[in-house]
Design an enzyme around this catalytic site. Structure first.
Site, PDB file in Angstrom:
ATOM      1  N   PHE A 127     152.815 -13.681  -4.601  1.00 15.40           N
ATOM      2  CA  PHE A 127     153.737 -14.380  -5.416  1.00 15.40           C
ATOM      3  C   PHE A 127     152.877 -14.913  -6.318  1.00 15.40           C
ATOM      4  O   PHE A 127     152.045 -15.501  -6.398  1.00 15.40           O
ATOM      5  CB  PHE A 127     154.546 -15.406  -4.603  1.00 15.40           C
ATOM      6  CG  PHE A 127     155.626 -15.927  -5.242  1.00 15.40           C
ATOM      7  CD1 PHE A 127     156.795 -15.445  -5.389  1.00 15.40           C
ATOM      8  CD2 PHE A 127     155.483 -17.254  -5.788  1.00 15.40           C
ATOM      9  CE1 PHE A 127     158.043 -15.880  -6.162  1.00 15.40           C
ATOM     10  CE2 PHE A 127     156.369 -18.005  -6.503  1.00 15.40           C
ATOM     11  CZ  PHE A 127     157.631 -17.080  -6.658  1.00 15.40           C
ATOM     12  N   ASP A 198     150.570 -16.800   2.981  1.00 17.41           N
ATOM     13  CA  ASP A 198     151.960 -17.271   2.745  1.00 17.41           C
ATOM     14  C   ASP A 198     153.058 -16.552   3.384  1.00 17.41           C
ATOM     15  O   ASP A 198     153.205 -15.332   3.549  1.00 17.41           O
ATOM     16  CB  ASP A 198     152.091 -17.015   1.249  1.00 17.41           C
ATOM     17  CG  ASP A 198     153.131 -17.421   0.594  1.00 17.41           C
ATOM     18  OD1 ASP A 198     154.086 -17.873   1.407  1.00 17.41           O
ATOM     19  OD2 ASP A 198     153.273 -17.818  -0.748  1.00 17.41           O
ATOM     20  N   TYR A 223     162.979 -23.586   2.217  1.00 18.11           N
ATOM     21  CA  TYR A 223     164.234 -23.565   1.492  1.00 18.11           C
ATOM     22  C   TYR A 223     164.956 -22.170   1.830  1.00 18.11           C
ATOM     23  O   TYR A 223     165.914 -21.897   1.174  1.00 18.11           O
ATOM     24  CB  TYR A 223     164.270 -24.012  -0.050  1.00 18.11           C
ATOM     25  CG  TYR A 223     163.269 -23.383  -0.871  1.00 18.11           C
ATOM     26  CD1 TYR A 223     163.271 -22.253  -1.347  1.00 18.11           C
ATOM     27  CD2 TYR A 223     161.997 -24.098  -1.007  1.00 18.11           C
ATOM     28  CE1 TYR A 223     162.479 -21.579  -2.115  1.00 18.11           C
ATOM     29  CE2 TYR A 223     161.139 -23.801  -1.900  1.00 18.11           C
ATOM     30  CZ  TYR A 223     161.287 -22.303  -2.580  1.00 18.11           C
ATOM     31  OH  TYR A 223     160.431 -21.901  -3.311  1.00 18.11           O
ATOM     32  N   LYS A 224     163.845 -21.171   2.192  1.00 17.39           N
ATOM     33  CA  LYS A 224     164.562 -19.773   2.347  1.00 17.39           C
ATOM     34  C   LYS A 224     165.239 -19.591   3.663  1.00 17.39           C
ATOM     35  O   LYS A 224     166.035 -20.213   3.997  1.00 17.39           O
ATOM     36  CB  LYS A 224     163.502 -18.781   1.963  1.00 17.39           C
ATOM     37  CG  LYS A 224     162.812 -18.909   0.903  1.00 17.39           C
ATOM     38  CD  LYS A 224     161.569 -17.863   0.458  1.00 17.39           C
ATOM     39  CE  LYS A 224     160.856 -18.074  -0.840  1.00 17.39           C
ATOM     40  NZ  LYS A 224     161.387 -18.092  -2.041  1.00 17.39           N
ATOM     41  N   ARG A 372     167.423  -7.471  -5.309  1.00 17.69           N
ATOM     42  CA  ARG A 372     167.143  -7.581  -3.837  1.00 17.69           C
ATOM     43  C   ARG A 372     168.169  -8.382  -3.173  1.00 17.69           C
ATOM     44  O   ARG A 372     169.170  -8.977  -3.757  1.00 17.69           O
ATOM     45  CB  ARG A 372     165.977  -9.106  -3.895  1.00 17.69           C
ATOM     46  CG  ARG A 372     164.706  -8.755  -4.673  1.00 17.69           C
ATOM     47  CD  ARG A 372     163.914  -9.877  -4.409  1.00 17.69           C
ATOM     48  NE  ARG A 372     164.370 -11.078  -4.704  1.00 17.69           N
ATOM     49  CZ  ARG A 372     163.660 -12.291  -4.178  1.00 17.69           C
ATOM     50  NH1 ARG A 372     162.512 -12.145  -3.650  1.00 17.69           N
ATOM     51  NH2 ARG A 372     164.166 -13.236  -4.050  1.00 17.69           N
TER      52      ARG A 372
END
Length: 413
Positions: A127, A198, A223-224, A372
Site C-alpha cells: 500500500f 501490514d 476500520y476495515k 474490487r
C-alpha cells in the site's frame, strides 16, 4: 460443470454456520455491501455505546472518566483483544494512532536494530502509504538508507544479508494476492533481516499467526474487517523478544514512564506501551471496541472457510453469467493465494463500478482499471454474491456504464 442458480446460493446460506452473525450489523435495506475491505459495516451496538459514553461517561463524569471508566487503559485493552485475531500475545499489541504513523514507528525501531544495513525491501503491491513512510524515514535519517521495491514474486529471491527490514502487506490491496508470511519471514530471519507486516487486509478476515510465523513487527487498521468505523485507530505489534531492545522516535507523553510526573526529559515506558504517543481518542476507541465485539465467539478458521467459498462463488458466477464482457480476473483463482476479495480488470472499470453502486451493489475501484469486491464473512451472504453478479450482468449487457455521469471521478474512489 452444472450451472448454479440463485436457489443454490440460498441453500448455501441455510447451511452457513456464521449466518446468525449478520444480525450484529446495521446493514441498510436494499444494499449489497461488498466493500468491507475498505470500510466495515456499522455494528448495531456502536450507536448505543457511543451515546452512553457521550451522555453518561463524558457528560456526567467529565475528566474523572479517565480513571472511573478506564479510558486510559483502552489502547492496551483493545490491543489484547486484537491479539487473539492475529496470533500474538496480549502484551505484544497496542491500539494507537494511524497505520501510517505506526509504520513509521516500527520501521524506525527495526532499522535501529540493524544499524549496519541500509536497505528497506518492499514490493510494488504494497500500500502506498507504507512506501511513503519508508521513503520519508530514509530521507530523514540521512544515512544512505533507501527503499528498494521489487515485484511481489521477486521478494523472496531478493532477501539477502544486505537487507535491514522486509516490509510487506500480507494481502495486496488491489488484487487480493496473498504473500506466504511464514516462508518470507523464515527467509528474512535466516538472512538476518527483520520483518514488518501490514495486516490491513487480513486481520479480521482470516486467521493470522504472527508468533507462529516468527514475525518481528506488524501494523494494521481498525476500520476495515475490524468494523471500527471511518478512520478508526490502528494497531501495532512488536514481538516480545524486541520489546526491551527497541525504541521508536516519536516521544509522546503517553509513552513516558510517568506521564503525570510532567518531567522535561523523556524516559520510555517498558513493554508495548513505549509505542504510544499522544492522548488516546476515546470515542474512536470505544467504537472500535464495538467492532471487536462482533468477533465474540467466532472461530477465525470458519471465517476463512466462508471467505474462500464466497470468493470462489464470485469467480464461478462471473464465468457463468458474464463471460463475454471484457472482464479479466485480477486475483488468484486459487483461494489459498488470495485474501478476502476478488478483483476484476475492465477498461471502464470506474464507470462500471459507479453503475453497480447506483443499483445498490457497493464495491470500489482502484486505478488504473480494477473493480474490487470484498467479502466480510460475518455479514456477506452467498445470495448477495448471486444478486451482485446478476446486476453486474445487467449493467454490462445494457452498457449502462456508458452514462457520462458514471465516469466523473469523485474524490474517493
Amino acid at each position: 460443470m452444472t450451472e448454479l442458480t440463485r436457489a443454490d446460493c440460498v441453500a448455501f446460506d441455510q447451511d452457513d454456520q456464521l449466518a446468525s452473525l449478520r444480525e450484529r450489523f446495521a446493514l441498510p435495506d436494499g444494499i449489497i455491501y461488498l466493500d468491507g475491505n475498505s470500510l466495515g459495516v456499522l455494528p448495531r451496538a456502536t450507536g448505543a455505546r457511543l451515546e452512553n459514553l457521550i451522555r453518561e461517561e463524558w457528560g456526567q463524569s467529565l475528566i474523572t472518566g479517565w480513571n472511573k471508566h478506564g479510558w486510559v487503559n483502552l489502547p492496551l485493552h483493545l490491543g489484547a483483544r486484537i491479539a487473539r485475531l492475529i496470533g500474538a500475545d496480549t502484551d505484544e499489541v497496542v491500539v494507537c494512532d494511524s497505520t501510517s504513523l505506526n509504520v513509521f514507528k516500527v520501521l524506525s525501531a527495526a532499522i535501529a536494530l540493524r544499524p549496519e544495513r541500509r536497505i528497506i525491501l518492499s514490493d510494488s503491491g504494497n500500500f502506498p502509504t507504507d512506501l511513503y513512510m519508508a521513503q520519508g524515514l530514509a530521507q530523514l535519517l540521512g544515512r544512505d538508507h533507501r527503499l528498494e521495491i521489487v515485484a511481489p514474486e521477486e521478494v523472496s529471491n531478493r532477501i539477502r544479508d544486505d537487507i535491514a527490514a522486509v516490509m510487506l502487506t500480507e494481502v495486496d490491496y488491489r488484487s487480493g494476492r496473498r504473500h506466504d508470511m511464514a516462508a518470507i519471514s523464515a527467509k528474512a530471519k535466516a538472512a538476518g533481516a527483520l520483518t514488518i507486516w501490514d495486516l490491513a487486509h487480513s486481520a479480521g478476515a482470516m486467521p493470522v499467526d504472527l508468533n507462529g510465523c516468527g514475525v518481528d513487527f506488524a501494523v494494521g487498521c481498525g476500520y476495515k474487517y475490524l468494523n471500527g468505523g471511518p478512520g478508526a485507530p490502528a494497531f501495532l505489534f512488536v514481538a516480545k523478544r524486541w520489546l526491551d531492545a527497541t525504541q521508536q522516535p516519536l516521544y509522546g507523553w503517553f509513552g513516558h514512564m510517568t506521564p503525570f510526573a510532567f518531567e522535561t526529559g523523556y524516559r520510555p515506558k517498558t513493554g508495548i506501551e513505549r509505542f504510544l504517543v499522544g492522548t488516546p481518542p476515546v470515542l474512536s476507541l470505544a467504537a472500535l471496541g464495538c467492532g471487536l465485539d462482533t468477533f465474540d465467539g467466532v472461530d477465525m478458521r470458519q471465517v476463512r472457510e466462508k471467505s474462500l467459498a464466497l470468493g470462489d462463488l464470485m469467480i464461478r458466477l462471473v464465468e457463468q453469467e458474464c463471460p463475454d464482457f471484457g472482464l479479466a480476473l485480477a486475483s488468484p483463482s486459487n483461494g489459498a493465494g488470495r485474501g478476502s476479495q476478488v478483483s476484476y480488470a475492465h477498461p471502464s472499470g470506474y464507470a462500471v463500478m459507479q453503475a453497480l453502486i447506483a443499483h445498490g451493489v457497493i464495491g470500489d475501484f482502484r486505478a488504473p482499471d480494477l473493480m474490487r469486491f470484498g467479502f466480510t464473512p460475518l455479514y456477506v451472504r452467498y445470495q448477495d454474491i448471486w444478486d451482485a453478479v446478476a446486476i453486474l450482468r445487467q449493467v454490462l449487457t445494457n452498457e449502462e456504464w456508458r452514462n457520462p455521469a458514471y465516469s466523473r471521478r469523485a474524490a474517493v474512489t
